[in-house]
Motif scaffolding. Structure first.
Motif, short mmCIF file in Angstrom:
data_model
loop_
_atom_site.label_atom_id
_atom_site.label_comp_id
_atom_site.label_asym_id
_atom_site.label_seq_id
_atom_site.Cartn_x
_atom_site.Cartn_y
_atom_site.Cartn_z
N VAL A 97 30.06 26.11 36.95
CA VAL A 97 31.09 25.52 37.81
C VAL A 97 30.86 24.03 37.93
O VAL A 97 29.74 23.58 38.19
CB VAL A 97 31.06 26.17 39.22
CG1 VAL A 97 32.17 25.59 40.10
CG2 VAL A 97 31.18 27.67 39.13
N GLY A 98 31.91 23.27 37.71
CA GLY A 98 31.86 21.82 37.86
C GLY A 98 33.02 21.32 38.70
O GLY A 98 34.00 22.04 38.91
N TRP A 132 39.45 18.91 41.13
CA TRP A 132 39.59 20.27 40.60
C TRP A 132 38.21 20.86 40.33
O TRP A 132 37.29 20.16 39.92
CB TRP A 132 40.35 20.24 39.27
CG TRP A 132 41.81 19.97 39.40
CD1 TRP A 132 42.39 18.76 39.64
CD2 TRP A 132 42.86 20.91 39.29
NE1 TRP A 132 43.74 18.90 39.68
CE2 TRP A 132 44.07 20.20 39.46
CE3 TRP A 132 42.91 22.28 39.04
CZ2 TRP A 132 45.30 20.82 39.41
CZ3 TRP A 132 44.14 22.89 38.99
CH2 TRP A 132 45.32 22.17 39.17
N TYR A 133 38.11 22.16 40.50
CA TYR A 133 36.91 22.89 40.08
C TYR A 133 37.19 23.44 38.69
O TYR A 133 38.25 23.99 38.43
CB TYR A 133 36.59 24.04 41.03
CG TYR A 133 36.01 23.56 42.33
CD1 TYR A 133 34.65 23.26 42.44
CD2 TYR A 133 36.81 23.37 43.43
CE1 TYR A 133 34.11 22.79 43.62
CE2 TYR A 133 36.28 22.90 44.62
CZ TYR A 133 34.94 22.61 44.70
OH TYR A 133 34.41 22.14 45.87
N PHE A 134 36.25 23.24 37.79
CA PHE A 134 36.36 23.77 36.44
C PHE A 134 35.28 24.83 36.26
O PHE A 134 34.11 24.58 36.55
CB PHE A 134 36.22 22.65 35.40
CG PHE A 134 37.36 21.69 35.45
CD1 PHE A 134 38.52 21.95 34.75
CD2 PHE A 134 37.29 20.53 36.22
CE1 PHE A 134 39.60 21.08 34.80
CE2 PHE A 134 38.36 19.66 36.29
CZ PHE A 134 39.51 19.93 35.57
N VAL A 135 35.70 25.99 35.80
CA VAL A 135 34.78 27.12 35.66
C VAL A 135 34.78 27.55 34.21
O VAL A 135 35.82 27.96 33.67
CB VAL A 135 35.20 28.30 36.56
CG1 VAL A 135 34.20 29.44 36.43
CG2 VAL A 135 35.33 27.86 38.01
N PRO A 166 34.01 26.38 48.38
CA PRO A 166 35.13 26.34 47.43
C PRO A 166 34.71 26.57 45.98
O PRO A 166 35.46 27.14 45.19
CB PRO A 166 35.72 24.93 47.62
CG PRO A 166 35.33 24.56 49.01
CD PRO A 166 34.00 25.18 49.23
N ALA A 167 33.51 26.17 45.60
CA ALA A 167 33.03 26.41 44.24
C ALA A 167 32.81 27.89 44.00
O ALA A 167 33.11 28.42 42.93
CB ALA A 167 31.74 25.63 43.98
N VAL A 168 32.30 28.59 45.01
CA VAL A 168 32.11 30.04 44.90
C VAL A 168 33.47 30.72 44.78
O VAL A 168 33.64 31.63 43.96
CB VAL A 168 31.33 30.58 46.12
CG1 VAL A 168 31.28 32.09 46.11
CG2 VAL A 168 29.92 30.00 46.15
#
Length: 138
Positions: A88-89, A94-97, A53-55
């Motif tokens: 990416v965090g 939520w993922y924050f990019v 999911p981070a990718v």
């Protein structure tokens, strides 16, 4: 005289360039084979480990950034993914990019060159894939 079926096959082969398609390459490049790739001989040192999911979140942010670049500059390295850096965090589901522009990675610029002062964009990507841009102008 050829039958219509044979003529159709012959014309379609001519349009395709023959029986065996050529590999798609950029002008002036040689197609790589397994023998030309410098495979690592020791254990691979990872740049970082990201879960799937981070990718996907980083890819969604990349698509949003590329939409904002001028269409006339798409051939320039400065307006390509090669000049971008992604951080990416994950927080609160939520993922924050954060996308940083790094034109110093392009061959036409010297190391350390920046075109804008602290250019970045911040995106939030929900687990469902919704992408929101942080409301500011870089």
């Amino acid at each position: 005289m050829m039958s219509p079926h044979h003529l159709l096959v012959f014309v379609s082969l001519l349009a395709d360039g023959g029986v065996h398609p050529r590999p798609a390459t950029d002008a002036g490049t040689v197609p790589t084979t397994s023998a030309t790739i410098p495979w690592p001989e020791t254990e691979l040192e990872p740049l970082g480990t990201l879960e799937g999911p981070a990718v996907l979140a980083a890819h969604a942010a990349l698509q949003e950034v590329m939409k904002r670049f001028p269409k006339t500059a798409t051939k320039s390295c400065a307006f390509s993914p090669r000049a971008l850096e992604f951080v990416v965090g994950y927080q609160s589901g939520w993922y924050f990019v954060r996308v940083n522009r790094r034109v110093d990675k392009c061959p036409e610029f010297d190391p350390g060159v920046t075109l804008e002062y602290d250019w970045f964009e911040l995106y939030a990507v929900s687990p469902e894939g919704r992408v929101e841009r942080y409301p500011h102008r870089p």
